[in-house]
Design a protein around this motif. Structure first.
Motif, PDB file in Angstrom:
ATOM      1  N   GLY B 361      10.380   6.432   4.946  1.00 59.80           N
ATOM      2  CA  GLY B 361       9.109   6.261   5.577  1.00 59.80           C
ATOM      3  C   GLY B 361       8.020   6.366   4.804  1.00 59.80           C
ATOM      4  O   GLY B 361       6.701   5.945   5.085  1.00 59.80           O
ATOM      5  N   ALA B 362       8.120   6.967   3.695  1.00 63.14           N
ATOM      6  CA  ALA B 362       7.206   7.216   2.657  1.00 63.14           C
ATOM      7  C   ALA B 362       6.338   5.885   2.373  1.00 63.14           C
ATOM      8  O   ALA B 362       5.089   5.704   2.353  1.00 63.14           O
ATOM      9  N   LEU B 363       6.998   4.677   1.885  1.00 66.22           N
ATOM     10  CA  LEU B 363       6.418   3.428   1.424  1.00 66.22           C
ATOM     11  C   LEU B 363       5.539   2.929   2.748  1.00 66.22           C
ATOM     12  O   LEU B 363       4.528   2.486   2.401  1.00 66.22           O
ATOM     13  N   ALA B 364       6.362   3.129   3.892  1.00 66.65           N
ATOM     14  CA  ALA B 364       5.749   2.394   5.019  1.00 66.65           C
ATOM     15  C   ALA B 364       4.300   3.242   5.345  1.00 66.65           C
ATOM     16  O   ALA B 364       3.204   2.508   5.777  1.00 66.65           O
ATOM     17  N   ARG B 365       4.169   4.496   5.310  1.00 65.00           N
ATOM     18  CA  ARG B 365       2.962   5.235   5.219  1.00 65.00           C
ATOM     19  C   ARG B 365       1.855   4.889   4.204  1.00 65.00           C
ATOM     20  O   ARG B 365       0.529   4.704   4.670  1.00 65.00           O
ATOM     21  N   ILE B 366       2.245   4.488   3.216  1.00 60.77           N
ATOM     22  CA  ILE B 366       1.404   3.893   2.185  1.00 60.77           C
ATOM     23  C   ILE B 366       0.762   2.651   2.494  1.00 60.77           C
ATOM     24  O   ILE B 366      -0.444   2.459   2.405  1.00 60.77           O
TER      25      ILE B 366
END
Lengths: 431, 431
Positions: B361-366
């Motif tokens: 989910g890191a990329l999605a949060r960015i």
């Protein structure tokens, strides 16, 4: 700072003339702020008075004759945009000088042929004759050379100064089209002079080179000594072969003062694809000025067109408005030396492309001809070929052009050469 | 044409001062022919009188103090090559103007800080203060802008005007070396100012941009409003990623007059690898002047060094010798407008590189942070990574810098971002 307006008489309302009128009309305040005085148009002159030029001309007096315009009492500066190396343009410039007017012109042909006499006449009369717009369109190269590099002994001037030729050569490259097809395209786009030889024969660019050389070396302009070679014989094969070797083909002007005299040439040359000259695309122009202190200064911009050329005309006009008066060729015309033409050009590597009959020993005979003329071979390659003749490409080590011509004459006497080889100089232009 | 010699007083015998002395000694005849009068040195000044500078200085009077030199009766022009934005350089220029002398200087810091006051003082005294050598070394860019493009409304001025930064960035690229290693190399080569922040922090180049902007837009020089960003945070990863995208990273200065006011920034930007700016290698400088009539004019040359900088000094000296007197900023200093700083810069695409914790989910949060700030994504890519953090690269569509900063602030508040992202503007510079 005087506040009296500088009054222009515009002779010629073609593309450039209209551009000049538009700048003066649009930027009146800007010009006045920069010059410290208004710059105005008082009179114009063109062949057809009735034609709608899409601009307001009613405020200006109209003359049918450029010389009459030049003599008007309300004109301080003749802006000569008539064109032609003689006739009405020359008459008008002479009339202006005789009447004590300064002259700004975009006319490279006129100056290449009569610049010395006209500059002397202007200077004798205490007037200036300026020509920024005659060389490389919007690029302020005359100013850069005459003033910006005034502290340098100039070692070499180079330039791609005919946008039409560079358009043709780069479009052949990018689209893989033959010369004839792109030539026709350029004609359709209105890129070609009425006499196309002025463009593709290198004459127009040669005029420009002769003018820059006069400034660079303090010598009287000598257009007849410019070695001219056009791009008419460059084929799409040459474009591709040159690219394979890491080069581009440019109609390149080079002027150098050598121990043997002044070398001036305008000819298609190979330059490294990665150099600024090699990367120059389309109708853009580029000049490279090499000073002994400055090193190479590269200038790039639009070489033609309404706005760019009018911008260059205004550069000269604004100098006059500001009271900055520089001699036509950077020093008094009567102090210019008469340069001895170098005759032979400096040795260089050459690209040589030819067609040989496909029979045993053909390549060896060609190689022998080069050797007998004292030319050593850097690279030699024979290409695949469907037809009865074999395309052969040679890159020589540094050689004199005369030796190369001797080798080609020897080749002609063999029974293996078909047609005339294409020989192109590989110019060392720096990174 | 007067034949009385123009007498120079050279303050400062460092690299540039020695170059000027050498040109005057070597090219006396050339300068006299071009100027119509001799150009001579009558007096010099430097800190250490005893040092052997490898040149003949015995013919010149010696002063220990630059202001005393400036006031000498046998000096017509003070050539200020002392350096520094205050102190002896400023005092000497003020002394020269007060004594009725013209001034030529290579001192960008002095003019960026005090140019307005000094130009006013010079013009009040009927003298000129010229600074070709202060901007882009041997390139006659001040002349091109002030005079060559005097008929144009300038739409944009751009430049790579710090050779040291361009050396560092291009050598990182060509050798694959990290910033720190090339920085140390540059220091060893003597390329860096005593305070390296002047170079790599963009201050020196920012001074130059503020001076060009004053000429271009008829506004008082406003260095404090130049948005400065240095190259210190550019990593070899950025160089490689930018190259993968078809770009090069340049410390690029841009000045534009916008509806919101004058935009001036000096910051590392991405430019197309195939553009003239993108192709600029090593310590070379490039300026792009965009006029409404001329179109883009590109100027390229050595940005520093003895010969090139001395060549630029001589350009100003020769103007004075020829009687060509142009206002410091192209129009009387008291007529310059006070520009409102634009505040926000125009929207542009941005390059954004960051490190994320490698968790779901890191990329999605960015991506969500960007969306919430109203920024849409052109390209997004996560790279392979051996370590615990994942390198992520985003290219945005056109966005306001403020929106981007908001997005970065939002990212900072997530638990996935490691360190501070690098955000670089992608500048549309033309072909």
């Amino acid at each position: 700072m005087t506040s009296s307006p500088l009054r222009l008489g515009i002779a010629g309302l073609g593309t450039v003339g209209r551009g000049v009128v538009q700048i003066v009309q649009r930027h009146g305040d800007l010009l006045a702020a920069r010059a410290g005085r208004p710059v105005v148009i008082t009179a114009v002159c063109a062949r057809d008075r009735t034609r709608d030029r899409g601009m307001r001309l009613g405020d200006y007096a109209w003359e049918d004759d450029a010389s009459a315009l030049a003599r008007r009492g309300d004109v301080d500066v003749l802006v000569e945009l008539v064109g032609g190396d003689d006739g009405p343009a020359k008459a008008a410039v002479e009339a202006a000088i005789a009447a004590g007017k300064d002259v700004v012109t975009a006319n490279k042909a006129l100056l290449a042929h009569h610049g010395q006499a006209l500059a002397e006449a202007a200077e004798d009369a205490g007037r200036v004759l300026r020509f920024e717009a005659a060389v490389a369109g919007g690029i302020p190269v005359v100013k850069a050379l005459t003033e910006g590099l005034a502290g340098n002994a100039i070692t070499r001037v180079m330039g791609v100064m005919n946008g039409t030729c560079n358009y043709i050569l780069t479009r052949m490259q990018s689209e893989g089209l033959p010369y004839e097809a792109v030539f026709d395209e350029a004609a359709d786009l209105g890129y070609l002079e009425a006499d196309p030889a002025l463009d593709v024969g290198g004459i127009d660019a040669g005029h420009k080179l002769a003018l820059l050389a006069a400034i660079a070396f303090g010598t009287r302009p000598d257009f007849p000594s410019v070695a001219l070679e056009g791009i008419e014989r460059i084929s799409i094969d040459d474009i591709h072969r040159a690219a394979d070797l890491g080069y581009r083909i440019k109609l390149l002007g080079v002027a150098r003062m050598t121990g043997r005299g002044l070398e001036q040439r305008m000819s298609p040359c190979l330059v490294p694809a990665t150099s600024p000259l090699g990367q120059l695309q389309g109708a853009t122009n580029m000049c490279v000025l090499e000073g002994d202190a400055s090193g190479p200064i590269v200038l790039r911009g639009a070489g033609a067109g309404e706005g760019p050329t009018a911008s260059a005309v205004l550069s000269d006009v604004m100098d006059i408005a500001r009271g900055n008066r520089v001699s036509t060729f950077g020093q008094p015309a009567r102090s210019l030396a008469t340069a001895k033409p170098a005759g032979a050009t400096a040795p260089a590597p050459f690209y040589l492309r030819m067609e040989l009959l496909d029979k045993p020993g053909a390549l060896a005979r060609i190689a022998a001809c080069l050797g007998e003329a004292g030319i050593s071979i850097d690279r030699m390659r024979q290409y695949d070929h469907p037809g009865p003749t074999a395309p052969v490409l040679v890159v020589t080590h540094r050689a004199m052009r005369a030796s190369l011509d001797e080798a080609i004459a020897r080749m002609d006497r063999t029974a293996v050469l078909v047609g005339t080889p294409i020989a192109l100089r590989i110019e060392e232009v720096g990174d």
